[in-house]
Design a protein around this motif. Structure first.
Motif, PDB file in Angstrom:
ATOM      1  N   ASN A  36     -26.536 -13.296  -7.774  1.00 43.42           N
ATOM      2  CA  ASN A  36     -26.749 -14.249  -8.860  1.00 43.42           C
ATOM      3  C   ASN A  36     -28.173 -14.103  -9.367  1.00 43.42           C
ATOM      4  O   ASN A  36     -29.114 -13.934  -8.583  1.00 43.42           O
ATOM      5  N   LEU A  38     -31.660 -15.310 -11.113  1.00 44.25           N
ATOM      6  CA  LEU A  38     -32.508 -16.497 -11.172  1.00 44.25           C
ATOM      7  C   LEU A  38     -33.617 -16.271 -12.195  1.00 44.25           C
ATOM      8  O   LEU A  38     -34.067 -15.146 -12.403  1.00 44.25           O
ATOM      9  N   LEU A  95     -30.632 -13.329  -6.458  1.00 43.86           N
ATOM     10  CA  LEU A  95     -30.197 -13.987  -5.230  1.00 43.86           C
ATOM     11  C   LEU A  95     -29.012 -13.209  -4.667  1.00 43.86           C
ATOM     12  O   LEU A  95     -27.930 -13.218  -5.246  1.00 43.86           O
ATOM     13  N   ARG A 101     -31.107 -20.189   3.531  1.00 44.23           N
ATOM     14  CA  ARG A 101     -32.387 -20.878   3.320  1.00 44.23           C
ATOM     15  C   ARG A 101     -33.480 -20.221   4.152  1.00 44.23           C
ATOM     16  O   ARG A 101     -33.285 -19.895   5.317  1.00 44.23           O
ATOM     17  N   LYS A 129     -34.461 -21.061 -11.158  1.00 43.85           N
ATOM     18  CA  LYS A 129     -33.193 -21.732 -11.394  1.00 43.85           C
ATOM     19  C   LYS A 129     -32.084 -20.729 -11.678  1.00 43.85           C
ATOM     20  O   LYS A 129     -32.323 -19.621 -12.135  1.00 43.85           O
ATOM     21  N   GLY A 130     -30.852 -21.180 -11.400  1.00 45.33           N
ATOM     22  CA  GLY A 130     -29.675 -20.388 -11.716  1.00 45.33           C
ATOM     23  C   GLY A 130     -29.105 -20.778 -13.056  1.00 45.33           C
ATOM     24  O   GLY A 130     -29.668 -21.601 -13.800  1.00 45.33           O
ATOM     25  N   GLN A 134     -29.693 -25.505 -11.494  1.00 49.43           N
ATOM     26  CA  GLN A 134     -30.155 -25.940 -10.183  1.00 49.43           C
ATOM     27  C   GLN A 134     -31.255 -25.014  -9.661  1.00 49.43           C
ATOM     28  O   GLN A 134     -31.272 -23.817  -9.963  1.00 49.43           O
ATOM     29  N   TYR A 136     -32.830 -22.807  -6.922  1.00 46.04           N
ATOM     30  CA  TYR A 136     -32.343 -22.066  -5.756  1.00 46.04           C
ATOM     31  C   TYR A 136     -33.471 -21.428  -4.952  1.00 46.04           C
ATOM     32  O   TYR A 136     -33.242 -21.010  -3.822  1.00 46.04           O
ATOM     33  N   VAL A 173     -35.791 -18.852  -0.518  1.00 48.11           N
ATOM     34  CA  VAL A 173     -34.520 -19.463  -0.890  1.00 48.11           C
ATOM     35  C   VAL A 173     -34.484 -20.901  -0.386  1.00 48.11           C
ATOM     36  O   VAL A 173     -34.771 -21.163   0.802  1.00 48.11           O
ATOM     37  N   ARG A 175     -31.786 -23.113  -1.690  1.00 52.26           N
ATOM     38  CA  ARG A 175     -30.404 -23.578  -1.832  1.00 52.26           C
ATOM     39  C   ARG A 175     -29.470 -22.387  -1.651  1.00 52.26           C
ATOM     40  O   ARG A 175     -29.719 -21.316  -2.195  1.00 52.26           O
ATOM     41  N   GLU A 176     -28.395 -22.568  -0.916  1.00 56.12           N
ATOM     42  CA  GLU A 176     -27.446 -21.494  -0.653  1.00 56.12           C
ATOM     43  C   GLU A 176     -26.277 -21.554  -1.629  1.00 56.12           C
ATOM     44  O   GLU A 176     -25.899 -22.634  -2.101  1.00 56.12           O
ATOM     45  N   VAL A 177     -25.734 -20.401  -1.917  1.00 54.23           N
ATOM     46  CA  VAL A 177     -24.537 -20.300  -2.751  1.00 54.23           C
ATOM     47  C   VAL A 177     -23.367 -19.985  -1.845  1.00 54.23           C
ATOM     48  O   VAL A 177     -23.365 -18.973  -1.141  1.00 54.23           O
TER      49      VAL A 177
END
Length: 366
Positions: A36, A38, A95, A101, A129-130, A134, A136, A173, A175-177
């Motif tokens: 992803n 960022l 990401l 994290r 941000k993504g 949010q 990340y 990191v 926040r996790e996806v």
């Protein structure tokens, strides 16, 4: 220039062996396992007078005021802030799948204003941000610029780009996806290039290893595979499956032409039908020589400037080269070299051969 150079890879392709078996992981991706992108905005400080000018980049001053307010430093209204050692930058990072994290990411910082260089700067804490807005990851660190530059006395020199830098392991990191390996008892394989033959061969190879009805093709790109429910067993299953050897379908004949640079690349599946090609050159040269007519003394005339034009037309006879049907890539290269055509001339020749039906390949112009 009598000889043209297509690309070094074109000549190497003539000597390559036929398309061999590849691992499934090299030609397909597991559905849902993806990176992803960022993006963020930040300030790089500590520059040696090579930062933004607030007059042309007012957002840099606004960002500095907001940052100082958040740190408890109250800036009086109307205060003019114009430090030349600060630059606004956009931040980009990737990401990876299954990122946790605390994992570190590399960050690229690109100048957003008119800063001359980011060399020696430090990025202040900035959120990444993504696409969903949010946060990340958080980025901060020293910017590494792979270039150099100097100026003095009105002269300047520069090597590589100075307005883009990299921060190795510069983001953490936060926040996790969540990445789901399939839906229920099935996982999905997505071929990188849609092809019914390759999809069918991949299904057959998987079923030979794991048993009949383990995999089935949904279309020319998507393959549905039955996998164990237990996460540990599913990882072991995927480890075995991604190393299965699959014979991809034969390459489709393709010629890629870059009209801007004159470069041409052909794959080894390109062949020719029987044809005859003639190539000749016609060049027109115009030389313009200014001549000054000076009147005699006391004659009352004026000095005038006239132009003497010299036009030369050169025409060279073209060669007629016969090509046999079914010629392979090496024979195509040798025949086109015999014409003495330049890359720009070759573009027209290939397009004409395609229109005549003798070039057995698709033309892709980029």
């Amino acid at each position: 220039m009598k000889k043209w150079i297509v690309l070094a890879s074109l000549l190497l392709a003539a000597a390559w062996p036929a398309w061999s078996a590849q691992r499934l992981k090299d030609i397909a991706n597991i559905g849902g396992v993806r990176p992803n992108q960022l993006i963020g905005y930040g300030l790089v400080v500590g520059l040696d007078g090579s930062g933004d000018k607030v007059t042309s980049s007012p957002f840099t001053g606004q960002a500095m005021i907001n940052m100082l307010n958040q740190l408890g430093v109250q800036v009086p209204p109307g205060t003019k802030i114009d430090p030349k050692n600060v630059a606004a930058v956009t931040l980009t990072a990737t990401l990876p799948p299954f990122a946790k994290r605390g994992q570190m990411l590399d960050v690229t910082a690109s100048s957003f204003g008119d800063a001359k260089s980011l060399r020696g700067g430090t990025l202040l804490l900035s959120p990444l941000k993504g696409a969903d807005g949010q946060i990340y990851a958080m980025a901060q660190g020293n910017v590494v610029v792979g270039g150099a530059g100097a100026s003095a006395g009105g002269s300047s020199t520069q090597i590589n780009q100075l307005s883009v830098g990299r921060i190795p392991a510069g983001a953490t990191v936060e926040r996790e996806v969540q990445t789901a390996l399939g839906d229920g008892e099935f996982i999905h394989l997505e071929l990188q290039e849609a092809d019914f033959t390759t999809a069918n061969r991949a299904v057959q190879a998987i079923n030979r290893v794991f048993g009949a009805d383990t995999a089935r093709a949904v279309d020319g790109r998507l393959i549905e595979v039955r996998a164990p429910f237990d996460s540990n067993q599913r990882v072991q299953f995927l480890s075995r499956m991604e190393n299965i050897a699959v014979d991809p379908a034969d390459l489709s004949p393709l010629v890629i032409i870059n009209a801007r640079t004159g470069s041409i690349v052909m794959n080894q599946a390109v062949t020719l039908g029987a044809c005859a090609v003639s190539h000749g050159n016609l060049s027109v040269t115009i030389n313009n020589t200014p001549q000054v007519s000076q009147p005699n003394a006391l004659s009352g005339g004026k000095t005038t400037v006239t132009n003497q034009a010299d036009i030369t037309i050169n025409s060279t006879s073209g060669k007629v080269v016969g090509l046999k049907g079914g010629a392979n890539l090496a024979q195509v290269v040798n025949a086109l070299n015999a014409l003495g055509a330049t890359p720009q001339d070759l573009i027209s020749i290939l397009q004409a051969m395609k229109s005549a039906g003798s070039l057995k390949a698709d033309l892709q112009i980029i």
